[in-house]
Enzyme design. Sequence first.
Site, PDB file in Angstrom:
ATOM      1  N   CYS A  75       0.973  -1.507   0.228  1.00 36.02           N
ATOM      2  CA  CYS A  75      -0.091  -0.066  -0.101  1.00 36.02           C
ATOM      3  C   CYS A  75       1.123   0.866  -0.167  1.00 36.02           C
ATOM      4  O   CYS A  75       1.423   1.352   1.132  1.00 36.02           O
ATOM      5  CB  CYS A  75      -1.161  -0.066   1.015  1.00 36.02           C
ATOM      6  SG  CYS A  75      -1.930   1.160   1.425  1.00 36.02           S
ATOM      7  N   CYS A 110       0.479   3.445   3.335  1.00 28.38           N
ATOM      8  CA  CYS A 110       1.469   2.945   4.636  1.00 28.38           C
ATOM      9  C   CYS A 110       2.260   3.461   4.123  1.00 28.38           C
ATOM     10  O   CYS A 110       3.331   3.411   5.034  1.00 28.38           O
ATOM     11  CB  CYS A 110       1.366   1.289   4.635  1.00 28.38           C
ATOM     12  SG  CYS A 110      -0.443   1.058   5.496  1.00 28.38           S
ATOM     13  N   ASP A 155      -1.391  16.063  -1.553  1.00 27.54           N
ATOM     14  CA  ASP A 155      -1.965  15.105  -2.531  1.00 27.54           C
ATOM     15  C   ASP A 155      -0.930  15.450  -4.009  1.00 27.54           C
ATOM     16  O   ASP A 155      -0.371  16.645  -3.881  1.00 27.54           O
ATOM     17  CB  ASP A 155      -2.726  16.078  -3.149  1.00 27.54           C
ATOM     18  CG  ASP A 155      -3.802  14.802  -4.338  1.00 27.54           C
ATOM     19  OD1 ASP A 155      -4.853  14.347  -3.900  1.00 27.54           O
ATOM     20  OD2 ASP A 155      -2.973  13.983  -5.047  1.00 27.54           O
ATOM     21  N   HIS A 165      -3.229   0.957   8.444  1.00 28.42           N
ATOM     22  CA  HIS A 165      -4.520   0.649   7.182  1.00 28.42           C
ATOM     23  C   HIS A 165      -5.582  -0.115   7.249  1.00 28.42           C
ATOM     24  O   HIS A 165      -6.203  -1.020   8.077  1.00 28.42           O
ATOM     25  CB  HIS A 165      -3.703  -0.613   6.255  1.00 28.42           C
ATOM     26  CG  HIS A 165      -4.131  -1.213   5.514  1.00 28.42           C
ATOM     27  ND1 HIS A 165      -3.465  -0.194   3.759  1.00 28.42           N
ATOM     28  CD2 HIS A 165      -5.223  -2.045   4.512  1.00 28.42           C
ATOM     29  CE1 HIS A 165      -4.555  -0.712   2.727  1.00 28.42           C
ATOM     30  NE2 HIS A 165      -5.340  -1.708   2.831  1.00 28.42           N
ATOM     31  N   THR A 223      -9.385   5.603  -5.915  1.00 22.03           N
ATOM     32  CA  THR A 223      -7.932   4.876  -6.990  1.00 22.03           C
ATOM     33  C   THR A 223      -7.218   4.308  -5.533  1.00 22.03           C
ATOM     34  O   THR A 223      -6.233   3.447  -6.519  1.00 22.03           O
ATOM     35  CB  THR A 223      -7.404   5.828  -7.843  1.00 22.03           C
ATOM     36  OG1 THR A 223      -7.530   7.065  -7.066  1.00 22.03           O
ATOM     37  CG2 THR A 223      -8.423   6.840  -8.439  1.00 22.03           C
ATOM     38  N   HIS A 261      -6.853   2.649   0.324  1.00 23.62           N
ATOM     39  CA  HIS A 261      -6.021   3.289   1.903  1.00 23.62           C
ATOM     40  C   HIS A 261      -6.997   4.604   1.870  1.00 23.62           C
ATOM     41  O   HIS A 261      -5.965   5.649   1.213  1.00 23.62           O
ATOM     42  CB  HIS A 261      -4.755   3.524   1.869  1.00 23.62           C
ATOM     43  CG  HIS A 261      -4.437   3.707   3.428  1.00 23.62           C
ATOM     44  ND1 HIS A 261      -3.031   3.118   3.983  1.00 23.62           N
ATOM     45  CD2 HIS A 261      -4.620   4.677   4.345  1.00 23.62           C
ATOM     46  CE1 HIS A 261      -3.526   3.524   5.091  1.00 23.62           C
ATOM     47  NE2 HIS A 261      -4.315   4.117   5.699  1.00 23.62           N
ATOM     48  N   HIS A 274      -8.729   7.326   2.752  1.00 26.01           N
ATOM     49  CA  HIS A 274      -8.406   9.032   2.312  1.00 26.01           C
ATOM     50  C   HIS A 274      -9.519  10.150   2.580  1.00 26.01           C
ATOM     51  O   HIS A 274     -10.005  10.089   1.465  1.00 26.01           O
ATOM     52  CB  HIS A 274      -7.286   9.787   1.203  1.00 26.01           C
ATOM     53  CG  HIS A 274      -7.806   8.749  -0.147  1.00 26.01           C
ATOM     54  ND1 HIS A 274      -7.310   7.573   0.008  1.00 26.01           N
ATOM     55  CD2 HIS A 274      -7.643   9.053  -1.129  1.00 26.01           C
ATOM     56  CE1 HIS A 274      -7.478   7.513  -1.283  1.00 26.01           C
ATOM     57  NE2 HIS A 274      -7.766   8.058  -2.263  1.00 26.01           N
ATOM     58  N   HIS A 287      -9.993  14.360   1.186  1.00 25.37           N
ATOM     59  CA  HIS A 287      -9.148  15.256   0.442  1.00 25.37           C
ATOM     60  C   HIS A 287      -9.718  16.347   1.067  1.00 25.37           C
ATOM     61  O   HIS A 287     -11.379  16.619   1.500  1.00 25.37           O
ATOM     62  CB  HIS A 287      -9.989  15.427  -0.897  1.00 25.37           C
ATOM     63  CG  HIS A 287      -9.697  14.274  -1.789  1.00 25.37           C
ATOM     64  ND1 HIS A 287      -8.529  14.708  -2.470  1.00 25.37           N
ATOM     65  CD2 HIS A 287      -9.728  12.469  -2.015  1.00 25.37           C
ATOM     66  CE1 HIS A 287      -8.233  12.889  -3.359  1.00 25.37           C
ATOM     67  NE2 HIS A 287      -9.522  11.704  -2.846  1.00 25.37           N
TER      68      HIS A 287
HETATM   69  P1  AMP Z   1      -8.959   9.182  -4.748  1.00 28.50           P
HETATM   70  O1  AMP Z   1      -9.082   9.229  -6.328  1.00 28.50           O
HETATM   71  O2  AMP Z   1     -10.430   9.682  -4.034  1.00 28.50           O
HETATM   72  O3  AMP Z   1      -8.099   7.601  -4.678  1.00 28.50           O
HETATM   73  O4  AMP Z   1      -7.690   9.772  -4.684  1.00 28.50           O
HETATM   74  C1  AMP Z   1      -6.302   9.217  -5.002  1.00 28.50           C
HETATM   75  C2  AMP Z   1      -5.904  10.708  -4.505  1.00 28.50           C
HETATM   76  O5  AMP Z   1      -4.434   9.928  -3.707  1.00 28.50           O
HETATM   77  C3  AMP Z   1      -5.637  11.406  -6.267  1.00 28.50           C
HETATM   78  O6  AMP Z   1      -5.779  12.861  -6.099  1.00 28.50           O
HETATM   79  C4  AMP Z   1      -3.750  11.008  -6.458  1.00 28.50           C
HETATM   80  O7  AMP Z   1      -3.294  12.463  -6.827  1.00 28.50           O
HETATM   81  C5  AMP Z   1      -3.125  10.783  -4.164  1.00 28.50           C
HETATM   82  N1  AMP Z   1      -2.213  10.403  -4.738  1.00 28.50           N
HETATM   83  C6  AMP Z   1      -2.151   9.131  -5.475  1.00 28.50           C
HETATM   84  N2  AMP Z   1      -0.173   8.438  -4.802  1.00 28.50           N
HETATM   85  C7  AMP Z   1       0.244   9.750  -4.261  1.00 28.50           C
HETATM   86  C8  AMP Z   1       1.178  10.013  -3.268  1.00 28.50           C
HETATM   87  N3  AMP Z   1       2.218   9.089  -3.345  1.00 28.50           N
HETATM   88  N4  AMP Z   1       1.525  10.976  -2.740  1.00 28.50           N
HETATM   89  C9  AMP Z   1       0.387  11.699  -2.909  1.00 28.50           C
HETATM   90  N5  AMP Z   1      -0.517  11.672  -3.291  1.00 28.50           N
HETATM   91  C10 AMP Z   1      -0.569  10.538  -3.850  1.00 28.50           C
HETATM   92 ZN    ZN Z   2      -2.134   1.193   3.699  1.00 25.99          ZN
END
Ligand code: AMP
Ligand code: ZN
Length: 106
Positions: free
Chosen positions: A5, A8, A31, A47, A95, A98, A100, A102
């Site tokens: 992940c 994680c 982000d 997680h 996407t 884990h 999150h 926003h």
């Molecule tokens: P979601 O589409 O709601 O699952 O949002 C996933 C978010 O994670 C997207 O806005 C990505 O730009 C962000 N994201 C993916 N990988 C990373 C990372 N390594 N560091 C910071 N943000 C990330």
């Molecule tokens: Zn995780």
Amino acid sequence: MDANCIFCKIVVKQIPASVVYEDEKTLAFLDINPLTEGHTLVIPKAHTVSIFDISADDFKHISAVAQKISNNMKTAIAADGVDLVQASGEAANQTVPHFHLHVIPR
Ligand code: AMP
Ligand code: ZN
């Protein structure tokens, strides 16, 4: 921790992130592909995939952290408004599996 992940890995500092807030249960970082400048993700350190498996306690705590960050955005970067967005499940276009939340300054 889930070894596969990406969030994680951010929690244990295996991969870098711009951390804006951290406590024993929660991490908030910028982000990587921001919708607006300051776009932040708030995650549980444990997680957890989505709204369907996060504990009520962690969800409450994350909500409180998101509120603090929103207030900071108002004063520190003069945000006029904030969007809170949370996608759970592929059908909702989640996407990263884990949890999150926003926090997007507007
Ligand atoms: P979601 O589409 O709601 O699952 O949002 C996933 C978010 O994670 C997207 O806005 C990505 O730009 C962000 N994201 C993916 N990988 C990373 C990372 N390594 N560091 C910071 N943000 C990330
Ligand atoms: Zn995780």
